[in-house]
Motif scaffolding. Sequence first.
Motif, mmCIF file in Angstrom:
data_model
loop_
_atom_site.group_PDB
_atom_site.id
_atom_site.type_symbol
_atom_site.label_atom_id
_atom_site.label_comp_id
_atom_site.label_asym_id
_atom_site.label_seq_id
_atom_site.Cartn_x
_atom_site.Cartn_y
_atom_site.Cartn_z
ATOM 1 N N GLY A 51 0.793 -1.225 0.000
ATOM 2 C CA GLY A 51 0.000 0.000 0.000
ATOM 3 C C GLY A 51 0.821 1.268 0.000
ATOM 4 N N GLY A 52 2.130 1.153 -0.011
ATOM 5 C CA GLY A 52 2.979 2.335 -0.009
ATOM 6 C C GLY A 52 3.317 2.860 -1.388
ATOM 7 N N TRP A 53 2.625 2.352 -2.407
ATOM 8 C CA TRP A 53 2.970 2.749 -3.766
ATOM 9 C C TRP A 53 2.775 4.246 -4.035
ATOM 10 N N PRO A 54 1.798 4.945 -3.426
ATOM 11 C CA PRO A 54 1.748 6.394 -3.694
ATOM 12 C C PRO A 54 3.028 7.102 -3.227
ATOM 13 N N ALA A 81 -0.686 -2.452 -9.670
ATOM 14 C CA ALA A 81 -1.872 -3.134 -10.202
ATOM 15 C C ALA A 81 -2.364 -4.210 -9.237
ATOM 16 N N ALA A 82 -1.448 -4.969 -8.670
ATOM 17 C CA ALA A 82 -1.832 -6.027 -7.721
ATOM 18 C C ALA A 82 -2.472 -5.417 -6.473
ATOM 19 N N ASN A 83 -1.884 -4.336 -5.962
ATOM 20 C CA ASN A 83 -2.441 -3.694 -4.774
ATOM 21 C C ASN A 83 -3.840 -3.157 -5.053
ATOM 22 N N LEU A 84 -4.022 -2.523 -6.189
ATOM 23 C CA LEU A 84 -5.341 -1.965 -6.522
ATOM 24 C C LEU A 84 -6.371 -3.061 -6.753
ATOM 25 N N ALA A 85 -5.943 -4.184 -7.303
ATOM 26 C CA ALA A 85 -6.862 -5.313 -7.492
ATOM 27 C C ALA A 85 -7.331 -5.858 -6.149
ATOM 28 N N VAL A 86 -6.406 -6.006 -5.214
ATOM 29 C CA VAL A 86 -6.775 -6.483 -3.873
ATOM 30 C C VAL A 86 -7.659 -5.456 -3.169
ATOM 31 N N LEU A 87 -7.332 -4.178 -3.332
ATOM 32 C CA LEU A 87 -8.155 -3.122 -2.732
ATOM 33 C C LEU A 87 -9.576 -3.151 -3.295
ATOM 34 N N ALA A 88 -9.707 -3.305 -4.604
ATOM 35 C CA ALA A 88 -11.038 -3.372 -5.218
ATOM 36 C C ALA A 88 -11.816 -4.571 -4.697
ATOM 37 N N LEU A 89 -11.152 -5.707 -4.569
ATOM 38 C CA LEU A 89 -11.803 -6.901 -4.029
ATOM 39 C C LEU A 89 -12.237 -6.672 -2.585
ATOM 40 N N LEU A 90 -11.376 -6.068 -1.796
ATOM 41 C CA LEU A 90 -11.701 -5.780 -0.398
ATOM 42 C C LEU A 90 -12.890 -4.828 -0.294
ATOM 43 N N LEU A 91 -12.887 -3.775 -1.097
ATOM 44 C CA LEU A 91 -14.003 -2.827 -1.072
ATOM 45 C C LEU A 91 -15.297 -3.490 -1.518
#
Length: 111
Positions: A51-54, A81-91
């Motif tokens: 999650g530190g990508w920004p 991309a992997a972090n955002l995919a997991v974030l989308a799944l979590l949301l």
Amino acid sequence: MSSAPILSLLPLHYAALSLLTLLVYAWDKSAARRRAWRISEATLHGLALLGGWPGAWLAQAWLRHKSRKQPFRTWFWLTVAANLAVLALLLWWLGPGGGFPFSMPAIPLPG
């Protein structure tokens, strides 16, 4: 189980990890200039993935660190991309109407 506490902590999680990642990039940039011990690329990518990508993205732009090495940049964007995919799944899972895997339709099996 209410998902509100978890969802409300996500911005803090991203902010804290971004700040940490930015500081780690700055440390690594300083170490590179001094020809001292360096932070491994795996650690930098791990921080981005968590999650530190920004912060990593800002560090690459502001410090011009790890911004020209194409293999590193390719792996960096894959971690984003992997972090955002997991974030989308979590949301989706924790958001209104979510509930994976409980609300998933049954998948008929052949035979």
